[in-house]
Design an enzyme around this catalytic site. Sequence first.
Site, PDB file in Angstrom:
ATOM      1  N   ASP A 158       0.837  -1.194   0.000  1.00  0.00           N
ATOM      2  CA  ASP A 158       0.000   0.000   0.000  1.00  0.00           C
ATOM      3  C   ASP A 158       0.874   1.247   0.000  1.00  0.00           C
ATOM      4  O   ASP A 158       2.044   1.213   0.401  1.00  0.00           O
ATOM      5  CB  ASP A 158      -0.898   0.027   1.235  1.00  0.00           C
ATOM      6  CG  ASP A 158      -1.850  -1.159   1.295  1.00  0.00           C
ATOM      7  OD1 ASP A 158      -2.090  -1.768   0.233  1.00  0.00           O
ATOM      8  OD2 ASP A 158      -2.335  -1.468   2.395  1.00  0.00           O
ATOM      9  N   LYS A 159       0.293   2.352  -0.394  1.00  0.00           N
ATOM     10  CA  LYS A 159       1.031   3.613  -0.475  1.00  0.00           C
ATOM     11  C   LYS A 159       1.675   3.983   0.856  1.00  0.00           C
ATOM     12  O   LYS A 159       2.819   4.465   0.901  1.00  0.00           O
ATOM     13  CB  LYS A 159       0.088   4.731  -0.933  1.00  0.00           C
ATOM     14  CG  LYS A 159       0.751   6.094  -1.064  1.00  0.00           C
ATOM     15  CD  LYS A 159      -0.247   7.146  -1.526  1.00  0.00           C
ATOM     16  CE  LYS A 159       0.409   8.518  -1.608  1.00  0.00           C
ATOM     17  NZ  LYS A 159      -0.553   9.565  -2.062  1.00  0.00           N
TER      18      LYS A 159
END
Length: 231
Positions: free
Chosen positions: A101-102
């Site tokens: 995920d970011k």
Amino acid sequence: MRLDQYVSSSSPLSRKEAKRAIMAGRIRVNGPPCKLARQQVQEHDEVLFDGAPLTLPGESYLMINKPAGTLSATTDSDQPTVLDLLPPELAAGLHVVGRLDKDTTGLLLLTTDGQWSHTVTSPRRECPKCYRVDLAEPLTEQSRQQLEQGVMLKGESARTRPAAVAELSGRQILLTIHEGRYHQVKRMLAAVGNHVTGLHRQSIGSIALDPDLPAGGYRHLTQAEIDAVAG
């Protein structure tokens, strides 16, 4: 690429010897033996010779210590990606092996080798992935047992595979999973009534994040690391 060409290009065998090995059933493509020398092989196919994975020469394999705020993508018009952290000549042809995920940090693998990537991420292999997880609340014994037995994620019909849990401190654990479901770690902790406040991947299989790599740093994998994950 024809199977006999692939085998001869990625092993000590000559083209003629490769054909003999194929006819003898020593070459497997995505599981079963393949005895057709002209069979076309794609980059994502898993090719084994006497049980050992074959890889075409000249491939690149890297680890990067992904910082928060970067996308696990090859390109994006609006936000920085992990490939933006690499020199352009090194980034060419690379793709991400198992996204993060970011806002998740830590170990991210990059390669040009589609077959190796498929082997690492294939659900059949159940490659373990270890995360350091920061929690909003201390993990209760009941929650630990639930994670170790498998939990039901919202919107899904099958429980997660049993996870390994090790407590580092009151609100920090090591969680090892053998799947790659969407936002799995965060959803697993939500399923037991907790909330992830920080997530850092420490290892994939036997490849551990190099402790000398700063955030955004990278290095090439050793041959032992490449072989260990795909073996």
